[in-house]
Design a protein around this motif. Structure first.
Motif, PDB file in Angstrom:
ATOM      1  N   GLN A 431      17.779   3.565  -2.047  1.00 36.79           N
ATOM      2  CA  GLN A 431      17.395   4.107  -0.738  1.00 36.79           C
ATOM      3  C   GLN A 431      15.954   3.730  -0.383  1.00 36.79           C
ATOM      4  O   GLN A 431      15.632   3.481   0.777  1.00 36.79           O
ATOM      5  N   LEU A 432      15.100   3.699  -1.386  1.00 35.71           N
ATOM      6  CA  LEU A 432      13.705   3.342  -1.153  1.00 35.71           C
ATOM      7  C   LEU A 432      13.516   1.837  -1.005  1.00 35.71           C
ATOM      8  O   LEU A 432      12.473   1.384  -0.523  1.00 35.71           O
ATOM      9  N   GLY A 433      14.497   1.065  -1.443  1.00 34.18           N
ATOM     10  CA  GLY A 433      14.413  -0.384  -1.330  1.00 34.18           C
ATOM     11  C   GLY A 433      13.612  -1.047  -2.425  1.00 34.18           C
ATOM     12  O   GLY A 433      13.154  -2.192  -2.258  1.00 34.18           O
ATOM     13  N   VAL A 434      13.443  -0.369  -3.569  1.00 35.12           N
ATOM     14  CA  VAL A 434      12.672  -0.977  -4.650  1.00 35.12           C
ATOM     15  C   VAL A 434      13.552  -1.930  -5.448  1.00 35.12           C
ATOM     16  O   VAL A 434      14.771  -1.751  -5.552  1.00 35.12           O
ATOM     17  N   ASN A 435      12.931  -2.939  -6.005  1.00 37.61           N
ATOM     18  CA  ASN A 435      13.660  -3.938  -6.778  1.00 37.61           C
ATOM     19  C   ASN A 435      14.102  -3.373  -8.124  1.00 37.61           C
ATOM     20  O   ASN A 435      13.383  -2.590  -8.756  1.00 37.61           O
ATOM     21  N   ILE A 436      15.277  -3.803  -8.558  1.00 40.74           N
ATOM     22  CA  ILE A 436      15.851  -3.391  -9.840  1.00 40.74           C
ATOM     23  C   ILE A 436      16.062  -4.640 -10.695  1.00 40.74           C
ATOM     24  O   ILE A 436      16.608  -5.632 -10.219  1.00 40.74           O
ATOM     25  N   VAL A 437      15.630  -4.585 -11.936  1.00 38.46           N
ATOM     26  CA  VAL A 437      15.849  -5.682 -12.879  1.00 38.46           C
ATOM     27  C   VAL A 437      16.420  -5.081 -14.158  1.00 38.46           C
ATOM     28  O   VAL A 437      15.812  -4.195 -14.765  1.00 38.46           O
ATOM     29  N   ASN A 438      17.598  -5.571 -14.561  1.00 34.82           N
ATOM     30  CA  ASN A 438      18.256  -5.071 -15.766  1.00 34.82           C
ATOM     31  C   ASN A 438      18.408  -3.548 -15.748  1.00 34.82           C
ATOM     32  O   ASN A 438      18.175  -2.862 -16.758  1.00 34.82           O
ATOM     33  N   LYS A 439      18.764  -3.023 -14.576  1.00 33.05           N
ATOM     34  CA  LYS A 439      19.024  -1.593 -14.372  1.00 33.05           C
ATOM     35  C   LYS A 439      17.774  -0.733 -14.563  1.00 33.05           C
ATOM     36  O   LYS A 439      17.876   0.477 -14.772  1.00 33.05           O
ATOM     37  N   LYS A 440      16.612  -1.355 -14.504  1.00 36.84           N
ATOM     38  CA  LYS A 440      15.338  -0.637 -14.546  1.00 36.84           C
ATOM     39  C   LYS A 440      14.575  -0.930 -13.260  1.00 36.84           C
ATOM     40  O   LYS A 440      14.739  -1.989 -12.658  1.00 36.84           O
ATOM     41  N   ILE A 441      13.715   0.009 -12.853  1.00 37.64           N
ATOM     42  CA  ILE A 441      12.910  -0.203 -11.660  1.00 37.64           C
ATOM     43  C   ILE A 441      11.821  -1.221 -11.992  1.00 37.64           C
ATOM     44  O   ILE A 441      11.074  -1.063 -12.959  1.00 37.64           O
ATOM     45  N   ALA A 442      11.746  -2.264 -11.200  1.00 34.52           N
ATOM     46  CA  ALA A 442      10.845  -3.372 -11.494  1.00 34.52           C
ATOM     47  C   ALA A 442       9.394  -3.009 -11.169  1.00 34.52           C
ATOM     48  O   ALA A 442       9.065  -2.698 -10.018  1.00 34.52           O
ATOM     49  N   ALA A 443       8.555  -3.038 -12.178  1.00 34.90           N
ATOM     50  CA  ALA A 443       7.111  -2.829 -12.037  1.00 34.90           C
ATOM     51  C   ALA A 443       6.474  -3.212 -13.357  1.00 34.90           C
ATOM     52  O   ALA A 443       7.058  -2.999 -14.427  1.00 34.90           O
ATOM     53  N   THR A 444       5.279  -3.765 -13.320  1.00 38.14           N
ATOM     54  CA  THR A 444       4.612  -4.207 -14.539  1.00 38.14           C
ATOM     55  C   THR A 444       3.555  -3.193 -14.970  1.00 38.14           C
ATOM     56  O   THR A 444       3.153  -2.318 -14.201  1.00 38.14           O
ATOM     57  N   THR A 445       3.097  -3.323 -16.197  1.00 38.79           N
ATOM     58  CA  THR A 445       2.024  -2.452 -16.690  1.00 38.79           C
ATOM     59  C   THR A 445       0.680  -2.805 -16.067  1.00 38.79           C
ATOM     60  O   THR A 445      -0.303  -2.091 -16.286  1.00 38.79           O
ATOM     61  N   LYS A 446       0.641  -3.874 -15.286  1.00 38.53           N
ATOM     62  CA  LYS A 446      -0.611  -4.227 -14.602  1.00 38.53           C
ATOM     63  C   LYS A 446      -0.964  -3.186 -13.551  1.00 38.53           C
ATOM     64  O   LYS A 446      -2.120  -2.783 -13.417  1.00 38.53           O
ATOM     65  N   ASP A 447       0.047  -2.737 -12.781  1.00 41.94           N
ATOM     66  CA  ASP A 447      -0.262  -1.766 -11.715  1.00 41.94           C
ATOM     67  C   ASP A 447       0.819  -0.699 -11.513  1.00 41.94           C
ATOM     68  O   ASP A 447       0.629   0.214 -10.728  1.00 41.94           O
ATOM     69  N   TYR A 448       1.959  -0.816 -12.214  1.00 43.53           N
ATOM     70  CA  TYR A 448       3.059   0.158 -12.113  1.00 43.53           C
ATOM     71  C   TYR A 448       3.596   0.284 -10.688  1.00 43.53           C
ATOM     72  O   TYR A 448       4.310   1.230 -10.368  1.00 43.53           O
ATOM     73  N   ALA A 449       3.262  -0.655  -9.833  1.00 40.94           N
ATOM     74  CA  ALA A 449       3.689  -0.617  -8.435  1.00 40.94           C
ATOM     75  C   ALA A 449       5.018  -1.346  -8.264  1.00 40.94           C
ATOM     76  O   ALA A 449       5.245  -2.403  -8.860  1.00 40.94           O
ATOM     77  N   THR A 450       5.890  -0.778  -7.445  1.00 41.88           N
ATOM     78  CA  THR A 450       7.120  -1.461  -7.088  1.00 41.88           C
ATOM     79  C   THR A 450       6.829  -2.428  -5.937  1.00 41.88           C
ATOM     80  O   THR A 450       5.689  -2.561  -5.480  1.00 41.88           O
ATOM     81  N   ASN A 451       7.866  -3.063  -5.463  1.00 39.82           N
ATOM     82  CA  ASN A 451       7.713  -3.969  -4.326  1.00 39.82           C
ATOM     83  C   ASN A 451       7.500  -3.230  -3.008  1.00 39.82           C
ATOM     84  O   ASN A 451       7.148  -3.845  -1.999  1.00 39.82           O
ATOM     85  N   VAL A 452       7.700  -1.921  -2.994  1.00 38.75           N
ATOM     86  CA  VAL A 452       7.521  -1.115  -1.780  1.00 38.75           C
ATOM     87  C   VAL A 452       6.132  -0.481  -1.818  1.00 38.75           C
ATOM     88  O   VAL A 452       5.778   0.201  -2.783  1.00 38.75           O
ATOM     89  N   ASP A 453       5.360  -0.715  -0.786  1.00 36.73           N
ATOM     90  CA  ASP A 453       3.994  -0.210  -0.733  1.00 36.73           C
ATOM     91  C   ASP A 453       3.964   1.314  -0.887  1.00 36.73           C
ATOM     92  O   ASP A 453       4.689   2.035  -0.207  1.00 36.73           O
ATOM     93  N   GLY A 454       3.127   1.769  -1.806  1.00 33.59           N
ATOM     94  CA  GLY A 454       2.952   3.195  -2.005  1.00 33.59           C
ATOM     95  C   GLY A 454       3.951   3.833  -2.949  1.00 33.59           C
ATOM     96  O   GLY A 454       3.872   5.037  -3.203  1.00 33.59           O
TER      97      GLY A 454
END
Length: 493
Positions: A431-454
């Motif tokens: 619903q939020l439109g965040v990217n999913i990779v291997n059934k996990k929410i995609a975000a790195t330890t660099k910033d923990y941010a998803t592809n959706v701002d905020g």
């Protein structure tokens, strides 16, 4: 740290535990603290090892080595040895938001990385940690830390497990207004309903939640984002959102007969049991009751062990736990090198209880379920298995091969499937439109941010199923990134 010769002078002492045949008659915590004097002696065993590995917190070939939240363990071991308990609490609280949780349910990879553990039993780090925090509450040293100023920034955290609670604590202390949304009727996530009461009594969780509320955090229960409150509404009302929804999609076992009455997912079994205990001391009957029944748990991990302990307390007729891997060795294998945690055979609390009641360790190794059979009413009555052997192939990878003539039929009325988790439940992320990779929410330890701002994420939802200390670490780290993000944004009026 500690007494220079303490590791030679004193032996490791295990924390006190109620005898198995007594503790299975109740749902209270089976482990208790050592005396202050005994803990000071255990603190004395902490070596002046020059380069401590216990607090480094890294992963080596997928195995945790040291403490992921970087507890400076030698420092508070030394303070406990010297009887400076309040100073030890101050030191511990600098790195760990919730020592009362980790001191009870963390598997303590810090002990596996203890320098003393190379040749001798490790320092009793976990028991010392638990005693420090419990003494802090008992003596009134822990009081609400209410931020002096508020920034006007509003943060929404979805999920109240250890990652969500840690990020809430950090951001609240930074002066932001934090609201934690939880779809269950109690705060805590797996701390509340996924870990049985005998490992973590729920008044311990509730004590911490009350403290967080006093410090200014709002908890909204019985509320599912995406259903009771829309994802768009959340984005409109808050400066940032953190998804700490865990990896709660359980793996199901699909085979002939797996739809029979009596086959359940392990986490459902544990959740219903704890909820009924807390709601009514089981008077409401809203739980899966294995009394007088034959029980089989499929899956060899900690969740399966908790099912064993739960079924025993319900006075099941028999209980067996299936694992597909061989029995672990009694000492470190050649490829299980220090300072990673030692992957060795242990008689954990549930297995100790089963052995005391039924006369044997309930675990079966290298076993594969082939089908389940129900009676004419659809109720599970038996389970068929075959034994396996683990073979190293020419390509360097292991595979499993059936052993002929090892078929067996097991009488069973309840099967609990504990074969892990696939990943995050994806309704809200979609619903939020965040990217999913291997059934996990995609975000790195660099910033923990998803592809959706905020929108940020942390914990098992991002990392995958892991330890409580990794969840707390993720909560701490995402809070830093969210603090940086909202500090650059205008205040929502």
């Amino acid at each position: 740290m500690g007494k220079p010769t303490g590791f030679m002078d004193y032996k490791r002492e295990k924390g006190k535990e109620e005898a198995p045949l007594r503790r299975i008659k109740n749902w209270g915590e089976y482990a208790s603290k050592l005396t202050d004097e005994a803990l000071q002696t255990q603190g004395a065993r902490c070596m002046d090892c020059g380069t401590p590995f216990c607090h480094m917190g890294i992963e080596i070939q997928g195995a945790t080595a040291g403490c992921p939240i970087n507890n400076l363990i030698p420092e508070w071991n030394d303070l406990v040895y010297k009887g400076k308990w309040q100073e030890a609490l101050e030191r511990l609280s600098m790195t760990n938001n919730f020592p009362e949780f980790t001191g009870r349910v963390c598997p303590a990879p810090c002990e596996g990385s203890c320098t003393l553990a190379i040749s001798d039993p490790a320092v009793s780090i976990k028991n010392i940690e638990r005693t420090i925090i419990d003494k802090g509450f008992e003596n009134g040293w822990i009081v609400p830390r209410i931020p002096v100023e508020r920034t006007g920034k509003k943060i929404a955290i979805v999920g109240s497990g250890p990652a969500g609670l840690a990020s809430a604590d950090e951001l609240n202390q930074a002066g932001h207004s934090v609201t934690v949304f939880e779809r269950a009727d109690r705060v805590g996530g797996l701390l509340m309903y996924g870990i049985p009461n005998m490992k973590l009594e729920k008044d311990v969780v509730e004590r911490r939640i009350q403290l967080l509320q006093q410090e200014g955090i709002d908890f909204v229960l019985n509320t599912e984002i995406g259903k009771d409150i829309s994802a768009d509404q959340l984005k409109d009302e808050f400066d940032a959102i953190i998804l700490c929804i865990g990896a709660q999609k359980q793996r199901e076992l699909r085979m002939e007969g797996s739809d029979s009455n009596g086959v359940h997912l392990a986490m459902d079994y544990l959740t219903f049991t704890t909820k009924s205990l807390l709601d009514s001391n089981f008077a409401d009957g809203q739980f899966i009751n294995t009394k007088g029944k034959d029980v089989i748990i499929i899956g060899g991990g900690d969740t399966g062990a908790d099912c064993v302990a739960t079924a025993i307390r319900q006075n099941c007729k028999s209980v067996v736990q299936f694992g597909k891997h061989p029995q672990l060795p009694n000492t470190r294998a050649e490829d299980n090198l220090w300072p990673t945690d030692s992957n060795i055979y242990k008689l954990e609390y549930a297995y100790e209880e089963a052995e005391a009641k039924y006369g044997k360790d309930p675990r079966e190794y290298l076993i594969q379920t082939t089908r389940m059979v129900a009676d004419e009413k659809g109720n599970l009555k038996e389970l068929h298995t075959i034994h396996m052997e683990k073979i190293l192939g020419e390509d360097g990878f292991h595979f499993f091969k059936e052993i002929p003539d090892t078929e067996k039929i097991w009488p069973v009325q309840f099967v609990f499937v504990a074969i892990g988790f696939e990943g995050a439940e994806l309704s809200l992320p979609n619903q939020l439109g965040v990217n999913i990779v291997n059934k996990k929410i995609a975000a790195t330890t660099k910033d923990y941010a998803t592809n959706v701002d905020g929108v940020f994420t942390a914990g098992d939802a991002r990392k995958g199923q892991s330890l409580i200390v990794w969840a707390i670490k993720e909560g701490q780290d995402v809070a830093k990134k969210v603090n940086e993000y909202v500090s650059k944004q205008p205040v929502i009026c």
